[in-house]
Design an enzyme around this catalytic site. Sequence first.
Site, PDB file in Angstrom:
ATOM      1  N   ASP A 137     -45.838  32.301  16.937  1.00 46.02           N
ATOM      2  CA  ASP A 137     -44.793  33.217  17.397  1.00 46.02           C
ATOM      3  C   ASP A 137     -44.667  33.064  18.905  1.00 46.02           C
ATOM      4  O   ASP A 137     -45.669  33.201  19.635  1.00 46.02           O
ATOM      5  CB  ASP A 137     -45.142  34.664  17.043  1.00 46.02           C
ATOM      6  CG  ASP A 137     -43.945  35.582  17.205  1.00 46.02           C
ATOM      7  OD1 ASP A 137     -43.208  35.761  16.211  1.00 46.02           O
ATOM      8  OD2 ASP A 137     -43.744  36.102  18.307  1.00 46.02           O
ATOM      9  N   ASN A 156     -34.352  35.899  25.886  1.00 44.68           N
ATOM     10  CA  ASN A 156     -32.936  36.045  25.541  1.00 44.68           C
ATOM     11  C   ASN A 156     -32.237  37.046  26.454  1.00 44.68           C
ATOM     12  O   ASN A 156     -31.110  36.810  26.908  1.00 44.68           O
ATOM     13  CB  ASN A 156     -32.787  36.497  24.080  1.00 44.68           C
ATOM     14  CG  ASN A 156     -32.886  35.340  23.103  1.00 44.68           C
ATOM     15  OD1 ASN A 156     -32.588  34.206  23.443  1.00 44.68           O
ATOM     16  ND2 ASN A 156     -33.326  35.633  21.890  1.00 44.68           N
ATOM     17  N   ASP A 164     -32.077  29.403  22.689  1.00 49.77           N
ATOM     18  CA  ASP A 164     -31.953  28.273  21.759  1.00 49.77           C
ATOM     19  C   ASP A 164     -32.605  27.019  22.328  1.00 49.77           C
ATOM     20  O   ASP A 164     -33.248  26.250  21.607  1.00 49.77           O
ATOM     21  CB  ASP A 164     -30.476  27.998  21.463  1.00 49.77           C
ATOM     22  CG  ASP A 164     -29.842  29.079  20.601  1.00 49.77           C
ATOM     23  OD1 ASP A 164     -30.593  29.898  20.037  1.00 49.77           O
ATOM     24  OD2 ASP A 164     -28.599  29.110  20.489  1.00 49.77           O
ATOM     25  N   GLU A 173     -38.083  33.410  16.110  1.00 50.02           N
ATOM     26  CA  GLU A 173     -39.007  32.676  16.971  1.00 50.02           C
ATOM     27  C   GLU A 173     -40.345  32.425  16.280  1.00 50.02           C
ATOM     28  O   GLU A 173     -41.333  32.085  16.932  1.00 50.02           O
ATOM     29  CB  GLU A 173     -39.244  33.453  18.276  1.00 50.02           C
ATOM     30  CG  GLU A 173     -40.019  34.744  18.138  1.00 50.02           C
ATOM     31  CD  GLU A 173     -39.137  35.957  17.829  1.00 50.02           C
ATOM     32  OE1 GLU A 173     -39.580  37.081  18.123  1.00 50.02           O
ATOM     33  OE2 GLU A 173     -38.031  35.773  17.302  1.00 50.02           O
TER      34      GLU A 173
END
Length: 395
Positions: free
Chosen positions: A249, A257, A266, A292
């Site tokens: 993770d 983000n 991305d 993620e």
Amino acid sequence: MICTFLSTLVVGIFMFQVWFTDRRHAAAGYWCLSMWVGALCTIFAALRPMGYPLLTVGLSNALAALGYALMWAGFRVFDRRAVHWPVVLAGPLLWCLAYLFLPQVSGDVNNRIILSSVIITAYSLWIGIDIWRGRRSEPLPSRTMSAIFFLTHGVIYSLRIPMAIIAPVQLAHGSAYSPWFALFSLELFAHTILAAVAMLVLIKERGEALYRQLSRTDTLTGIANRGSFLDDMRMHLSGKAEGTLMIFDLDRFKAINDTYGHVAGDAVLKRFSARVSSWLEEGMLFCRFGGEEFALFAPGQGIDHAERFAESLRREVAAMGVSHEGREIGISVSIGLADVATFGTDFDRLHSAADNALYAAKEGGRNRVMRAAPAAALTGLAERMRKPAALSVAG
């Protein structure tokens, strides 16, 4: 002649439709031209009793060579190889020069048969070899049969050469007359139909293969998706194989983000996927599980070896960083491990244990590797189930 003309014309129409519908099938465009050139060749050949040998003999045989050359080019494009235009033009040019400047060719039907047979045999054998070579990079089911078909046709067509020497054909009304020549003409007609079938089947099989690949691939990162990973995992676990499951993770991904934007997020996912993929050992399964979160299964590896691998990977990720629009984004990853030897071959139990270990790694400060232990896994699961209940009571 009528049957050959109609078959090549209709196949050319089908190939044009395939190419026009989806321009990614560039090979179909070459094959379409090949068939239409073949149809035009047949028209000129059928007019031989009327005379005009420059057109009905000279041009028709040049078109036959060009048709096979374009077919060869189509198979080169199909296998994503370069098309060498000197090779495409070599056959037709050789025929034209020989017919125009060598009386031994223009004045003798058997010499013309020998020369045209050499040209078409060369292209047919080359096509068969190229199709066969393509099996290594793209093992489509019909490749072997198609390769054998073209190679066989090349061998059969080459037999026209000794036959023209041993039993020369007779010329009447501008056309060659001989029982063996008629048989070879029939084989050529059958070859036209079967070649078209081979082309269409190969296009269909490639489309199906691409669809299967896309259905198993994560569109953003290009690695395996959750569904394909689970299918492969079940296959491994059904064989009672040893191994270790790792759940990754990316730490504080939401903050990435929020701070840098989703495009940057991305880019981080793609860069992370590429870096882990480059570190994979033979037989390892790696996928994007969602968001993620990623999963990696190391078959045959015990927990100790897997932990060392995961720790090396964690340090590598922490050191790499991701550049985006002139800014350097630091990333880290938390990893939870669970092994088959401890938790068995039930995937849900194995995944739950690795997920609990991942949760413990994040609770312990992130950017670390944690292995699951049976007691700890049960405690962690109970703790995670109590938290929402406590929050609900507090609310």
